[in-house]
Design a protein around this motif. Structure first.
Motif, short mmCIF file in Angstrom:
data_model
loop_
_atom_site.label_atom_id
_atom_site.label_comp_id
_atom_site.label_asym_id
_atom_site.label_seq_id
_atom_site.Cartn_x
_atom_site.Cartn_y
_atom_site.Cartn_z
N GLU A 210 -41.36 -23.64 -8.44
CA GLU A 210 -40.57 -22.31 -8.32
C GLU A 210 -39.14 -22.70 -7.52
O GLU A 210 -37.98 -21.48 -7.26
N ALA A 211 -39.72 -23.02 -6.80
CA ALA A 211 -38.32 -23.93 -5.77
C ALA A 211 -37.04 -23.46 -6.37
O ALA A 211 -35.85 -23.91 -6.11
N ASP A 212 -37.65 -24.31 -8.02
CA ASP A 212 -36.30 -24.16 -8.49
C ASP A 212 -35.63 -22.86 -9.75
O ASP A 212 -34.74 -24.24 -10.26
N LEU A 213 -35.92 -21.85 -9.10
CA LEU A 213 -35.53 -21.36 -9.64
C LEU A 213 -34.02 -20.34 -9.41
O LEU A 213 -33.63 -20.65 -8.25
N GLU A 214 -33.28 -19.74 -9.89
CA GLU A 214 -31.92 -19.04 -9.27
C GLU A 214 -33.07 -17.45 -9.44
O GLU A 214 -34.16 -17.37 -9.54
N ASP A 281 -37.55 -42.46 -10.41
CA ASP A 281 -36.87 -41.88 -9.82
C ASP A 281 -37.75 -40.76 -8.95
O ASP A 281 -37.47 -40.41 -8.65
N THR A 285 -38.92 -39.47 -5.93
CA THR A 285 -38.26 -37.61 -5.22
C THR A 285 -39.50 -37.27 -5.54
O THR A 285 -38.93 -35.79 -4.41
N GLU A 291 -44.28 -33.05 -3.94
CA GLU A 291 -43.34 -32.01 -4.07
C GLU A 291 -43.50 -31.52 -5.75
O GLU A 291 -43.03 -30.05 -5.75
#
Lengths: 386, 432
Positions: A210-214, A281, A285, A291
């Motif tokens: 969800e946080a990746d969205l514009e 990686d 992360t 996350e």
């Protein structure tokens, strides 16, 4: 792991500044090594030597022309590429490191990246002791990428089959089945994540958090379903049946597209090795911090799958690690085992502990093991492209 | 060390009220100066001549624009955002007046207050906290700005200022990948203190926070330990914590016309006239995934930035200051990759828009997993964030190959009012 400097003391501040501003000439060190200097111009391809000892050979290619240039080391037949370095902009210098046995070769500069290039004969004498080179490294490289391509194809097929199963359960409102399938099916995605991510259009559609969205961007894919299957306690409106159906059908269609495109991919040893590094990686992360799966907390499934994918790439590349890289090989073996041992302690049935049930100490232990593996793994590419 | 264009030429022109730390240095004589220079390690290395010719490392406080924007970027920064806790407009004005006075003192190397750190009553706490005693002005600049929440809280007007809120002072949208922490974002007021010496910058914020007790409380603060931008052609391009020169094409103090176009607000009338000669400050706390970056190949690193690591030359060739050739073709696509940072941040990709970047490297120790909590504290000054920041940040967050190694954890947007003349206070235009 990088060493920490005590940055809060003003004396140390000055030291840090000196360290930052002091490195004015970071040009590749050319004094100490035995690299062969190549000067590429519009009409010449000058080498500082026409012969060199075999084994690990380094060319330092400087573009003194005005066009982009390339440099090739070709086999005696002038066809088979032993090593190449591309995209050398005007004025820039690039290194080519190859592992090549004694024999006759051809060098070529290709200013403007067209035609046969400016060619000349080149000869390697016997390799120094301890630097034995397999006579047919190219064949070993080919075997590695063939094995890996088969693995990716298999995982993509399993991903598609699993996605269909998941989509049916999700669409029909069979939440228990969908929740059980979610982490299992996603493992196929996570095993080949760098491959999936290489399709820049499909990755966000299928795997965006969800946080990746514009702002105002439509949210689709796995994590959209995740939130609906493990909804927040408050402030969330469940998807309607038609919304679920639309999401499920889109996931299947997008995965079909992914699976079809995977079949068209070609791999190279550096892609395999870089992919393995990228998988670690991802763990470092996203998964070890919890996350990736903020609603389902099934991060350890993804974690295991990322490690699986990296290990497969490493094992496929293993025959390319010659005597000179025996230490690296041993380190990778040991660190993969050590990490797997810790992961095994979190196994529950055919799954894993949920991330939110891990203690801070356990997370730190996992993270430390990931770093311990990722460090030698980051050296794999340079070892296998030679 | 070269003098910034804003350095004062005539120290006697500024008010002499308050204790001057520089005067104290003079009184201490050459021996004392030697110690001070040693402690500083930089900045006043020419201090041994100070007895004869006063060496100025003072940035002029008064002027058309606030200091700390076009001022030659200092190496140290302490920024703090404040929440106003009073409902009383008069108290807010009083705070701005007190801050103005204190900033004017500190920027010329003087103690805060009438009696300073040691000149007051023996039975009272000193007016100035004292840790900058013996230190020079150190090119301190303090810049003050107003956040959107200064004018409105939950859409309710505050201090009778809701009609003065500039249109450009928007709520920043959610950018892809944002992981903003509330305790590192927003704020009613912002104070940016920059100096050659970290202790001078920290001293400034500490004393302003002290003055604010009862009126405003610190919401977040951030220390930056090394500049990542050049704001003057006299400065070398520094490196960020990825080891790259970034912001080579930054706006420089010498580019007057470009500053007028891209940084300074002008031509505003009516309720927004108070912002003329001001600017907008965008702050972003960008955590870098240092450890994974350090494991990436030099090839990947250079392709992500679009520059060579050694010299900072674009991959299309030349030297650091060669213009990148975005059309130059490589073996598989442009030699400057489509998702490279330089390409996506370049004015050519952003409708000709430029910004004055003034960011700092930061590290706040380590996280619970033993990784450096370090990165870039991005600061930019722009004429309008709607045209000069939001579109570019959206594009970078979505497409920049670098994004994979970044996590935005803090954010702030502030309207920075113009500079003032002696007798005025910062932000005065807003209240008259």
């Amino acid at each position: 792991m990088k060493q920490l400097r005590p940055l809060y003391l003003s004396a140390a501040f000055s030291v840090a500044v000196l360290a930052l501003s002091g490195c004015t000439t970071n040009a590749p060190d050319s004094s100490a090594d035995d690299s062969i200097k190549v000067n590429s111009t519009a009409d010449a391809c000058a080498l500082s030597a026409a012969t060199a000892p075999g084994g690990t050979v380094k060319f330092e290619v400087k573009n003194d022309g005005t066009q982009v240039t390339e440099f090739y080391l070709l086999a005696e037949d002038g066809l088979r590429i032993v090593g190449e370095v591309e995209n050398i902009g005007p004025g820039l210098t690039r290194d080519l490191v190859v592992m090549a046995p004694e024999g006759k070769y051809i060098t070529a500069c290709k200013p403007g990246m067209v035609g046969e290039g400016i060619r000349a004969g080149f000869e390697l004498s016997a390799a120094p002791e301890g630097q034995t080179v397999s006579a047919d490294r190219a064949e070993l490289q080919k075997q590695a990428v063939t094995l890996y391509a088969a693995y990716v194809k298999d995982q993509a097929e399993q991903l598609l089959a699993g996605t269909k199963e998941f989509a049916t359960a999700f669409e029909q409102g069979d939440e228990a089945t969908a929740r059980a399938l979610y982490p299992q099916v996603r493992m196929h995605w996570e095993r080949i994540e760098p491959v999936a991510e290489s399709f820049g259009d499909l990755d966000p559609i299928l795997d965006a958090r969800e946080a990746d969205l514009e702002a105002d961007q439509e949210w689709t894919g796995w994590h959209r379903a995740e939130k609906d299957l493990w909804p927040p306690a408050s402030g969330y409106t469940s998807m309607t049946a038609p919304q679920r159906a639309a999401l499920a059908q889109k996931m299947v269609a997008d995965t079909e597209e992914l699976q079809a495109r995977v079949l068209t991919l070609t791999f190279t040893p550096d892609k395999l090795a870089n992919g393995a590094k990228e998988l670690l990686d991802e763990v470092a992360t996203g998964k070890v911090t919890g996350e990736e799966e903020i609603w389902s907390h099934t991060d350890l499934w993804d974690f295991q799958a990322n490690v699986d994918g990296a290990r497969i790439a490493y094992e496929d590349l293993k025959p390319l690690l010659g005597d000179a890289d025996a230490e690296l090989d041993a380190a990778l073996d040991a660190k993969f085992s050590a990490l797997q041992k810790i992961l095994d302690t979190h196994k529950v049935g055919d799954g894993f502990t949920f991330y939110n049930d891990l203690t801070e100490v356990q997370v730190k232990e996992l993270s430390t093991a990931v770093d311990a593996l990722a460090e030698p793994l980051s050296k794999l590419t340079a070892a296998v492209v030679k | 060390m070269s003098q910034p264009p804003t350095a004062d030429k005539d120290p006697s022109s500024t008010s002499q009220r308050g204790f001057s730390r520089r005067a104290m240095l003079g009184a201490l004589g050459a021996g004392g100066l030697g110690v001070a220079a040693g402690a500083l390690g930089q900045g006043i290395l020419s201090g041994s001549q100070a007895a004869a010719v006063p060496v100025s490392d003072v940035v002029e406080f008064y002027g058309e624009h606030q200091a700390g924007i076009a001022t030659e970027a200092q190496d140290r920064m302490h920024m703090a955002a404040f929440d106003i806790i009073t409902q009383d407009r008069a108290e807010v004005i009083a705070l701005l007046k007190d801050w103005t006075d204190a900033i004017e003192h500190m920027m010329r190397g003087a103690d805060v207050g009438e009696f300073g750190a040691t000149g007051g009553s023996y039975d009272a706490p000193p007016e100035d906290t004292g840790e900058a005693l013996d230190l020079s002005a150190s090119h301190l600049s303090v810049t003050v700005g107003f956040g959107r929440s200064f004018f409105l809280t939950n859409s309710q007007p505050r201090f009778g200022l809701s009609d003065k809120i500039p249109e450009a002072l928007v709520q920043l949208p959610h950018f892809p990948g944002d992981a903003l922490e509330d305790a590192r974002s927003g704020g009613d007021l912002v104070v940016q203190a920059c100096a050659d010496d970290p202790q001078v910058a920290v001293h400034a914020v500490r004393n302003l926070a002290r003055i604010a007790f009862g009126t405003a409380t610190v919401r977040w603060s951030q220390i930056g330990f090394g500049r990542t931008s050049s704001t003057s052609t006299a400065q070398k391009t520094p490196r960020n914590l990825f080891g790259f020169k970034d912001g080579t094409a930054n706006l420089k103090a010498e580019e007057q016309k470009a500053l007028d176009e891209h940084v300074w607000v002008s031509g505003k009338t009516g309720n927004e006239a108070w912002m003329n000669a001001g600017s907008y400050l965008v702050a972003r706390r960008i955590r870098m995934h240092i450890e994974t970056w350090d494991r990436s190949s030099l090839r990947e690193q250079e392709n992500i930035f679009g520059r060579t690591k050694a010299q900072g030359a674009p991959l299309s060739g030349g030297t650091e200051f060669s213009e990148p050739d975005f059309a130059m073709e490589g073996r598989s696509g442009p030699i400057m990759p489509m998702d490279s940072h330089v390409r996506l941040a370049h004015p050519d990709t952003n409708a000709g828009v430029r910004m004055l970047r003034r960011g700092f490297n930061y590290t706040d120790g380590s996280d619970g997993l033993g990784r450096l909590d370090a990165g870039l504290f991005f600061i930019a000054f722009v004429v309008d964030p709607r045209t000069h920041f939001i579109p570019m940040q959206n594009n970078l967050a979505k497409n920049d190959a670098l994004s994979e190694y970044l996590k935005h954890t803090g954010s702030g947007l502030f309207a920075v009012p113009p500079g003032i003349r002696a007798g005025q206070y910062l932000g005065q235009g807003l209240f008259t």
